[in-house]
Design a protein around this motif. Structure first.
Motif, short mmCIF file in Angstrom:
data_model
loop_
_atom_site.label_atom_id
_atom_site.label_comp_id
_atom_site.label_asym_id
_atom_site.label_seq_id
_atom_site.Cartn_x
_atom_site.Cartn_y
_atom_site.Cartn_z
N MET A 83 28.57 59.46 41.02
CA MET A 83 29.05 58.09 41.01
C MET A 83 30.55 58.12 41.29
O MET A 83 31.29 58.89 40.71
N LYS A 84 30.98 57.26 42.18
CA LYS A 84 32.40 57.13 42.49
C LYS A 84 32.93 55.87 41.82
O LYS A 84 32.22 54.87 41.72
N VAL A 85 34.16 55.92 41.37
CA VAL A 85 34.80 54.77 40.74
C VAL A 85 36.09 54.46 41.48
O VAL A 85 36.93 55.35 41.67
N ASN A 86 36.24 53.22 41.91
CA ASN A 86 37.47 52.76 42.56
C ASN A 86 38.07 51.66 41.71
O ASN A 86 37.37 50.73 41.31
N ILE A 87 39.37 51.76 41.45
CA ILE A 87 40.06 50.74 40.66
C ILE A 87 41.22 50.22 41.49
O ILE A 87 42.02 51.01 42.01
N ASP A 88 41.31 48.91 41.59
CA ASP A 88 42.37 48.26 42.38
C ASP A 88 43.18 47.37 41.44
O ASP A 88 42.69 46.34 40.98
N ILE A 89 44.40 47.77 41.14
CA ILE A 89 45.28 47.00 40.25
C ILE A 89 46.24 46.19 41.13
O ILE A 89 46.94 46.76 41.97
N ASP A 90 46.23 44.88 40.93
CA ASP A 90 47.10 44.02 41.72
C ASP A 90 47.47 42.80 40.87
O ASP A 90 46.58 42.14 40.31
N HIS A 91 48.75 42.48 40.77
CA HIS A 91 49.19 41.36 39.93
C HIS A 91 48.73 40.00 40.48
O HIS A 91 48.82 38.99 39.80
N ASN A 92 48.21 39.97 41.69
CA ASN A 92 47.71 38.72 42.28
C ASN A 92 46.33 38.32 41.74
O ASN A 92 45.93 37.17 41.90
N TYR A 93 45.62 39.24 41.10
CA TYR A 93 44.32 38.92 40.54
C TYR A 93 44.47 38.06 39.30
O TYR A 93 45.28 38.34 38.42
N GLU A 94 43.68 36.99 39.22
CA GLU A 94 43.70 36.09 38.08
C GLU A 94 42.97 36.68 36.87
O GLU A 94 43.36 36.47 35.74
N GLU A 95 41.85 37.38 37.14
CA GLU A 95 41.06 37.97 36.07
C GLU A 95 40.43 39.26 36.56
O GLU A 95 40.43 39.56 37.75
N THR A 96 39.88 40.02 35.63
CA THR A 96 39.21 41.27 35.98
C THR A 96 37.79 40.97 36.42
O THR A 96 37.09 40.20 35.78
N PHE A 97 37.38 41.56 37.54
CA PHE A 97 36.00 41.45 37.97
C PHE A 97 35.53 42.81 38.46
O PHE A 97 36.31 43.65 38.90
N ILE A 98 34.24 43.03 38.34
CA ILE A 98 33.66 44.33 38.67
C ILE A 98 32.55 44.13 39.69
O ILE A 98 31.69 43.26 39.51
N THR A 99 32.58 44.93 40.74
CA THR A 99 31.53 44.92 41.76
C THR A 99 30.91 46.31 41.81
O THR A 99 31.64 47.31 41.86
N ILE A 100 29.60 46.36 41.79
CA ILE A 100 28.89 47.64 41.85
C ILE A 100 28.15 47.71 43.17
O ILE A 100 27.40 46.80 43.52
N HIS A 101 28.35 48.79 43.91
CA HIS A 101 27.63 49.02 45.15
C HIS A 101 26.67 50.18 44.91
O HIS A 101 27.10 51.26 44.52
N ALA A 102 25.38 49.95 45.12
CA ALA A 102 24.39 50.99 44.87
C ALA A 102 23.22 50.86 45.85
O ALA A 102 22.94 49.77 46.35
N LYS A 103 22.56 51.98 46.08
CA LYS A 103 21.40 51.99 46.96
C LYS A 103 20.21 51.31 46.29
O LYS A 103 19.42 50.61 46.93
N GLU A 104 20.07 51.54 44.99
CA GLU A 104 18.95 50.95 44.24
C GLU A 104 19.35 50.81 42.78
O GLU A 104 20.28 51.43 42.30
#
Length: 149
Positions: free
Chosen positions: A1-22
């Motif tokens: 499993m790979k984890v990518n984190i993008d920190i940016d002060h322009n984001y209003e709130e934290t959201f999580i997107t999961i990309h998976a084959k199944e």
């Protein structure tokens, strides 16, 4: 499993997107962990006083004679919750079922031994030991060795 984190002060709130084959059990566990609110303390009763216990300090919790107890440093402290309620509440703190009457903190385990009858004997940091029923052995070994949830 790979984890990518993008920190940016322009984001209003934290959201999580999961990309998976199944959809997998691992993904379900991850979503459950993200949605679960972790309790910081559990309340124990000692000599008519309510005391706050940190889940990380608890080695295991057991039910005996219709009462539930938490074991911390070889001391049993009575709790006012049912075992199944504590199991759900403490899953985020690496607690798992050992037997019908015991849940244990995987982070407090020092070592374990496989008994000839198929049970697992778990030794905690304090020297306390508890047995894991055969029904739960493979699940616990997987969680301890592989780190699965």
């Amino acid at each position: 499993m790979k984890v990518n984190i993008d920190i940016d002060h322009n984001y209003e709130e934290t959201f999580i997107t999961i990309h998976a084959k199944e959809w997998t059990e691992e993904l379900q566990n991850l979503v459950n962990s993200l949605n679960q609110k972790t309790n910081k303390r559990i309340v124990g009763i000692e000599e008519e006083k309510s005391i706050l216990l940190s889940p990380d300090d608890v080695e295991f919790i057991y039910a005996q004679n219709r009462k539930v107890y938490a074991v911390i440093h070889r001391q049993s402290i009575e709790l006012n919750m049912k075992l199944y309620e504590l199991e759900d509440m403490l899953a985020a703190h690496h607690f798992t079922r050992f037997s019908k009457s015991v849940i244990g903190n995987l982070d407090q385990i020092k070592h374990f031994e496989l008994a000839f009858n198929g049970n697992l004997c778990v030794f905690f940091q304090s020297g306390e030991k508890e047995y894991v029923s055969r029904k739960y052995v493979s699940e616990i070994k997987q969680k301890l060795i592989i780190g699965g949830k």
